[in-house]
Design an enzyme around this catalytic site. Structure first.
Site, PDB file in Angstrom:
ATOM      1  N   SER A  62      34.672  39.808  23.424  1.00  0.00           N
ATOM      2  CA  SER A  62      34.916  38.392  23.713  1.00  0.00           C
ATOM      3  C   SER A  62      36.270  37.961  23.138  1.00  0.00           C
ATOM      4  O   SER A  62      36.720  38.519  22.135  1.00  0.00           O
ATOM      5  CB  SER A  62      33.784  37.573  23.072  1.00  0.00           C
ATOM      6  OG  SER A  62      33.710  36.301  23.651  1.00  0.00           O
ATOM      7  N   PRO A  63      36.905  36.960  23.750  1.00  0.00           N
ATOM      8  CA  PRO A  63      38.196  36.503  23.213  1.00  0.00           C
ATOM      9  C   PRO A  63      38.063  36.016  21.769  1.00  0.00           C
ATOM     10  O   PRO A  63      37.159  35.248  21.456  1.00  0.00           O
ATOM     11  CB  PRO A  63      38.582  35.352  24.141  1.00  0.00           C
ATOM     12  CG  PRO A  63      37.379  35.048  24.970  1.00  0.00           C
ATOM     13  CD  PRO A  63      36.531  36.268  24.973  1.00  0.00           C
ATOM     14  N   GLN A  93      43.341  35.710  28.544  1.00  0.00           N
ATOM     15  CA  GLN A  93      42.764  34.364  28.545  1.00  0.00           C
ATOM     16  C   GLN A  93      43.875  33.355  28.280  1.00  0.00           C
ATOM     17  O   GLN A  93      44.526  33.399  27.233  1.00  0.00           O
ATOM     18  CB  GLN A  93      41.685  34.227  27.463  1.00  0.00           C
ATOM     19  CG  GLN A  93      40.965  32.876  27.542  1.00  0.00           C
ATOM     20  CD  GLN A  93      40.052  32.595  26.351  1.00  0.00           C
ATOM     21  OE1 GLN A  93      40.501  32.617  25.206  1.00  0.00           O
ATOM     22  NE2 GLN A  93      38.786  32.334  26.611  1.00  0.00           N
ATOM     23  N   TYR A 124      39.016  22.229  24.293  1.00  0.00           N
ATOM     24  CA  TYR A 124      40.470  22.300  24.456  1.00  0.00           C
ATOM     25  C   TYR A 124      40.879  21.464  25.675  1.00  0.00           C
ATOM     26  O   TYR A 124      40.044  20.790  26.287  1.00  0.00           O
ATOM     27  CB  TYR A 124      40.931  23.758  24.547  1.00  0.00           C
ATOM     28  CG  TYR A 124      40.633  24.516  23.249  1.00  0.00           C
ATOM     29  CD1 TYR A 124      41.227  24.102  22.060  1.00  0.00           C
ATOM     30  CD2 TYR A 124      39.750  25.584  23.211  1.00  0.00           C
ATOM     31  CE1 TYR A 124      40.952  24.745  20.859  1.00  0.00           C
ATOM     32  CE2 TYR A 124      39.469  26.247  22.008  1.00  0.00           C
ATOM     33  CZ  TYR A 124      40.071  25.818  20.837  1.00  0.00           C
ATOM     34  OH  TYR A 124      39.783  26.441  19.652  1.00  0.00           O
ATOM     35  N   ARG A 180      36.203  30.029  31.586  1.00  0.00           N
ATOM     36  CA  ARG A 180      35.239  29.895  30.491  1.00  0.00           C
ATOM     37  C   ARG A 180      34.864  28.426  30.369  1.00  0.00           C
ATOM     38  O   ARG A 180      35.720  27.551  30.381  1.00  0.00           O
ATOM     39  CB  ARG A 180      35.849  30.393  29.174  1.00  0.00           C
ATOM     40  CG  ARG A 180      34.858  30.301  28.027  1.00  0.00           C
ATOM     41  CD  ARG A 180      35.291  31.078  26.795  1.00  0.00           C
ATOM     42  NE  ARG A 180      34.311  32.121  26.540  1.00  0.00           N
ATOM     43  CZ  ARG A 180      34.034  32.616  25.332  1.00  0.00           C
ATOM     44  NH1 ARG A 180      34.682  32.205  24.271  1.00  0.00           N
ATOM     45  NH2 ARG A 180      33.113  33.539  25.179  1.00  0.00           N
ATOM     46  N   ARG A 194      31.852  38.322  17.203  1.00  0.00           N
ATOM     47  CA  ARG A 194      31.790  38.707  15.779  1.00  0.00           C
ATOM     48  C   ARG A 194      31.333  40.148  15.555  1.00  0.00           C
ATOM     49  O   ARG A 194      31.905  40.829  14.698  1.00  0.00           O
ATOM     50  CB  ARG A 194      30.925  37.704  15.015  1.00  0.00           C
ATOM     51  CG  ARG A 194      31.616  36.342  14.879  1.00  0.00           C
ATOM     52  CD  ARG A 194      30.654  35.269  14.451  1.00  0.00           C
ATOM     53  NE  ARG A 194      29.620  35.049  15.454  1.00  0.00           N
ATOM     54  CZ  ARG A 194      28.560  34.272  15.282  1.00  0.00           C
ATOM     55  NH1 ARG A 194      28.401  33.646  14.131  1.00  0.00           N
ATOM     56  NH2 ARG A 194      27.671  34.108  16.241  1.00  0.00           N
TER      57      ARG A 194
HETATM   58  C1  FMN Z   1      37.435  34.597  14.903  1.00  0.00           C
HETATM   59  C2  FMN Z   1      37.045  34.051  16.247  1.00  0.00           C
HETATM   60  C3  FMN Z   1      38.023  33.620  17.114  1.00  0.00           C
HETATM   61  C4  FMN Z   1      37.690  33.129  18.379  1.00  0.00           C
HETATM   62  N1  FMN Z   1      38.672  32.806  19.265  1.00  0.00           N
HETATM   63  C5  FMN Z   1      38.362  32.498  20.543  1.00  0.00           C
HETATM   64  C6  FMN Z   1      39.362  32.352  21.526  1.00  0.00           C
HETATM   65  O1  FMN Z   1      40.553  32.529  21.260  1.00  0.00           O
HETATM   66  N2  FMN Z   1      38.994  32.019  22.779  1.00  0.00           N
HETATM   67  C7  FMN Z   1      37.681  31.827  23.113  1.00  0.00           C
HETATM   68  O2  FMN Z   1      37.379  31.524  24.265  1.00  0.00           O
HETATM   69  N3  FMN Z   1      36.712  32.001  22.214  1.00  0.00           N
HETATM   70  C8  FMN Z   1      37.010  32.345  20.946  1.00  0.00           C
HETATM   71  N4  FMN Z   1      36.007  32.581  20.032  1.00  0.00           N
HETATM   72  C9  FMN Z   1      34.604  32.462  20.466  1.00  0.00           C
HETATM   73  C10 FMN Z   1      34.042  33.826  20.834  1.00  0.00           C
HETATM   74  O3  FMN Z   1      34.671  34.377  21.972  1.00  0.00           O
HETATM   75  C11 FMN Z   1      32.523  33.760  21.104  1.00  0.00           C
HETATM   76  O4  FMN Z   1      32.285  32.932  22.213  1.00  0.00           O
HETATM   77  C12 FMN Z   1      31.748  33.239  19.911  1.00  0.00           C
HETATM   78  O5  FMN Z   1      32.217  33.790  18.693  1.00  0.00           O
HETATM   79  C13 FMN Z   1      30.248  33.553  20.049  1.00  0.00           C
HETATM   80  O6  FMN Z   1      30.039  34.933  20.148  1.00  0.00           O
HETATM   81  P1  FMN Z   1      29.478  35.829  18.912  1.00  0.00           P
HETATM   82  O7  FMN Z   1      28.187  35.210  18.500  1.00  0.00           O
HETATM   83  O8  FMN Z   1      29.318  37.195  19.502  1.00  0.00           O
HETATM   84  O9  FMN Z   1      30.488  35.780  17.812  1.00  0.00           O
HETATM   85  C14 FMN Z   1      36.335  33.044  18.762  1.00  0.00           C
HETATM   86  C15 FMN Z   1      35.363  33.464  17.856  1.00  0.00           C
HETATM   87  C16 FMN Z   1      35.687  33.983  16.630  1.00  0.00           C
HETATM   88  C17 FMN Z   1      34.591  34.472  15.710  1.00  0.00           C
END
Ligand code: FMN
Ligand code: FAD
Length: 780
Positions: free
Chosen positions: A412-413, A490, A571, A619, A713
């Site tokens: 994921s981003p 993205q 955003y 997204r 994560r």
């Molecule tokens: C450190 C970090 C940075 C993130 N940056 C972005 C981002 O740049 N763009 C985005 O769409 N989501 C971002 N997210 C959200 C993640 O893509 C994801 O949707 C969110 O962490 C939930 O997934 P998880 O439970 O697997 O961590 C970020 C998450 C984390 C933890």
């Protein structure tokens, strides 16, 4: 100590038994308004696990219960002429009246004072040291002290009625029937020879169309005898206060007040589809008993405080499972056109407790069918995959336009906040490079910003200079040269969340100095101390569209395989879509159609310059988790609009629109929104959020809740998540850089043994069977 228990249901009686047994000097009275043998409802069910607990706490009542219970191991699902039978479930059923009788006898033998036909006035003063309010779903004690307990009731839309029948069953059985009025569901189980419970359920529209609101219980039963004529096989339906109701999910902020404690349905309810009402009530009794034991058996105040803190998590977990389960039944129409095997798999895995791996252990043939089903679907899309010994669902390929992904796992981003002047650095090369070599089918960049003032923080990367384009190209080339992963760019604009601190210095907090002016749909600051954004003018929009287009062109030159437009998390583009952040009165505000106008304009402009053979996704935050904000139903319409504009995949996230949101977290907590969009709008989706295991990825793909599964994560700490999963499931096709082949070979070898060991451990950890499946024992 003097204890008054209000309500002689399973909760009240079981607490009386446990307390009297441990502290015989306690003076315990149970007040029950009904007669000893009065009862509503038909049968109750317990799992092997619950029976194991009962065995531990009171052997006498456990023996009485198991001697009178009928036992079964299978769940049967009847859907559109198909029958799926899934073993290894271990449940017992008995008549509610029998259970109450056994508990009454046991309580009586221990010296509990049982006072039937005694209605307690909740307002009347009582001289007891402890008052246990076990007075059920309509608890008058809870109502009397509503200020202290702060109850809330979520009345669910579906209608249900408890009925009975003489038709025997040898499995917990679900019947689904479509009529001219709509869909009816029967949840059935036998609880003693010749007696079965039939919980009837339907949605409010079907209920109204069938005119059930005008029928009494006998007429309703007659109507349902028509609907389930084949399933009843000549047996009649029996009624006993079988009124149609809406299930109330009850929660209380507090379960204790002075010397009063709520247990059972009085304090919290769990939907009947997970069969846990009676179990919860008796486990509450155990928890209350344990609270007294832990605090010496005399100190009411401390014991109640202990109960309140120790019990809550478990109850909330059960309520959450029940909630997810009831929602599945409320939306059964969504799954109606699915292949019956997938429908059955979705039903089995609906409440997250049962997963792909778990089913593979107890019903391997069923899971083989599911693997085959997924592989058949993939083959129909033109892939030459093995359908005889298929790979597990997560290792099936997927095609989006001209891009083929080797598997369904996505990085994921994730913003790394490590850029310098918008330039990706070696950190990004190593971070993204190692995740690509780790085996995921698709990796994402972080949100790459389309201009310097589109950045969230000073550490965010951009795609607005030649140098940035070249730096990204270096990373793309590495990913393509060293892995089989496809790479998605993205693109986003921070909007009102711009000019904020690095994540680890205070996420979304305004920069103390060096901030640049920010823009948004409306001039609403994120936090009260955030910068007030300027409401975008048409000229701003033109500039932003041009920035996005230029960044996409750079992305194409850099060699990215796919493009995502970030319209989530509050955003800039998200700020247009959500009514919480868009208060505009022009054609870009108001209706959803208007709020989508600008984000769609950007998307269409990108689609024009992004090559036809390359896919595009968007997204979204499918809910704002806040009153007045976006809901799952809105999300379906948002998704449809982007698909019409040329979107190939909806990346379904949630929230982060406002700081006041109240998300309901939990394992895979955002997946239901992906499920809704995929199965209502029939679009390809990617889900994300608290998905941490390969087992969950397989469950989601096999149940058809998403086409791709993104993990954020988990990938931060484990770039090789997918490689490890491949070893675990024996997906030997996974690409591995030659430098790492020796490691891959080792993990593949070891996994075979590790998997066998774990399977054995799980088998051993399974609760013992408390009876032999079948009905003979109960009949004797
Ligand atoms: C450190 C970090 C940075 C993130 N940056 C972005 C981002 O740049 N763009 C985005 O769409 N989501 C971002 N997210 C959200 C993640 O893509 C994801 O949707 C969110 O962490 C939930 O997934 P998880 O439970 O697997 O961590 C970020 C998450 C984390 C933890
Ligand atoms: C109509 C209906 C049918 C059901 N059928 C089934 C079924 O077939 N199988 C199943 O598993 N679950 C069934 N349930 C759910 C299940 O009964 C409950 O989840 C479970 O019994 C909860 O136990 P409890 O001890 O908290 O409360 P209850 O079992 O509801 O017991 C509460 C008791 O308190 C008594 N009471 C209430 N107020 C007072 C008062 N002021 N003074 C004196 N006594 C009072 C009531 O008469 C009742 O006996 C049914 C629920 C309903 C509403």
């Amino acid at each position: 100590m003097k204890v008054d228990i209000i309500g002689g249901g399973p909760g009240g009686l079981y607490f009386a038994i446990l307390a009297k047994k441990a502290w015989p000097q306690m003076r315990i009275a149970v007040y029950e308004r009904n007669r000893a043998d009065d009862t509503f409802g038909f049968g109750v069910v317990f799992s092997d696990e619950t029976l194991e607990t009962f065995e531990k706490y009171d052997l006498e009542s456990y023996r009485a219960i198991t001697a009178n219970f009928a036992y079964w191991d299978d769940i049967e699902i009847h859907f559109k002429g198909t029958v799926h039978r899934i073993g290894g479930n271990g449940f017992c059923g008995c008549a509610r009246v029998t259970l109450l009788k056994l508990l009454q006898e046991r309580a009586c033998a221990l010296g509990v004072d049982l006072r039937f036909q005694t209605e307690v006035d909740p307002a009347a003063a009582r001289d007891a040291d402890l008052i246990v309010a076990a007075d059920g779903i309509n608890s008058r004690i809870r109502a009397e002290h509503a200020d202290a307990f702060k109850p809330s009731v979520d009345l669910r839309p579906n209608k249900f009625a408890w009925m009975g029948s003489t038709r025997p069953f040898d499995a917990f059985t679900f019947f689904f029937r479509e009529t001219e009025h709509g869909i009816f569901i029967a949840h059935c189980y036998q609880y003693e020879p010749g007696q079965s419970t039939w919980v009837m359920e339907t949605d409010p529209e079907t209920f109204a169309r069938a005119g059930l609101d005008k029928l009494d219980e006998v007429q309703s039963a007659k109507f349902l005898e028509g609907v389930f004529a084949k399933e009843l096989a000549g047996h009649r339906l029996i009624v006993n206060r079988s009124l149609w109701r809406n299930f109330p999910t009850i929660r209380c902020e507090k379960w204790t007040h002075d010397n009063i404690v709520l247990i059972g349905d009085a304090k919290a309810t769990a939907h009947f589809s997970i069969g846990s009402g009676t179990k919860l009530a008796m486990e509450d009794a155990i928890a209350l008993f344990e609270a007294f034991r832990a605090t010496g058996g005399r100190d009411v105040k401390r014991a109640l405080a202990h109960y309140e803190t120790e019990r809550r998590l478990e109850v909330e977990k059960t309520q959450h499972s029940a909630e997810v389960s009831l929602v599945w039944f409320e939306h059964v129409r969504r799954f109606w056109d699915m292949d019956p095997r997938r429908f059955a798999f979705g039903l089995m895995t609906r409440s997250k407790a049962i997963t792909y791996d778990n089913l593979a252990l107890r019903a391997p043939e069923f899971v083989s069918e599911i693997d085959k089903l997924v592989a058949d679907d993939v083959r129909r899309q033109g892939f030459d995959v093995d359908v005889v010994k298929p790979a597990v669902p997560m290792f099936q390929p997927l095609r989006l336009r001209g891009m083929t992904l080797a598997n369904r796992v996505v990085v994921s981003p994730m913003d790394q906040y490590s850029a310098e002047d918008g330039m990706p650095t070696d950190w990004h090369l190593v971070h993204l490079g190692s995740r690509a070599t780790g085996g995921a089918g698709l990796i994402f960049t972080e949100m790459v910003c389309v201009s310097a003032d589109a950045r969230i923080t000073l550490g965010c990367t951009g795609m607005y200079t030649d140098a940035q384009e070249a730096a990204w190209k270096r990373i793309v080339d590495f990913v393509h040269g060293s892995s089989a992963a496809k790479f998605c760019l993205q693109l986003g604009h921070a909007g009102r969340k711009g000019a904020t601190r690095l994540m680890w210095e205070g996420m979304d907090q305004p920069l103390p100095e060096g901030a640049w002016p920010v823009i948004s749909a409306s001039p609403i600051p994120y936090y009260p101390n955030s910068q007030v954004p300027r409401e975008m003018t048409r000229a701003d929009m033109d500039r932003v569209v041009a920035d996005f287009v230029e960044a996409a062109e750079r992305g194409q030159r850099a060699g990215f395989d796919m493009l995502e437009l970030h319209c989530a998390h509050g955003y800039l583009l998200a700020s247009f879509i959500s009514p919480l952040t868009n208060r505009r009165t022009d054609e870009y505000g108001g209706s959803l159609e208007n709020r989508l106008r600008f984000p769609l304009e950007v998307f269409r402009a990108l689609r024009k310059v992004w090559p036809d053979e390359k896919p595009m996704s968007m997204r979204m935050s499918a809910t704002d988790w806040e009153e007045g904000g976006l809901t799952g139903d809105d999300a379906v319409n948002v998704a449809r609009a982007f698909a019409t504009a040329g979107g190939d995949l909806i990346d379904v996230s949630t929230g982060q629109t406002t700081p006041d949101a109240e998300p309901v977290y939990g394992r895979m907590f955002q997946t239901p929104f992906s499920d809704q969009i995929r199965n209502e709008a029939r679009l390809a989706t990617m889900c994300v959020g608290a998905i941490t295991t390969a087992d969950q990825v397989n469950t989601i793909i096999a149940a058809g809740r998403a086409d791709l599964v993104a993990l954020a994560r988990p990938h931060l700490v484990d770039p090789f998540f997918t490689m490890k999963a491949a070893a675990w499931y024996g997906a030997t096709d996974i690409h591995c850089p030659p430098q790492y082949l020796a490691g891959r070979d080792q993990i593949f070898r070891n996994s075979v043994r590790d998997r066998a060991d774990l399977t054995e451990l799980r088998r051993k950890a399974k609760p013992k069977q408390h009876a032999t499946p079948g009905w003979k024992q109960a009949a004797e």
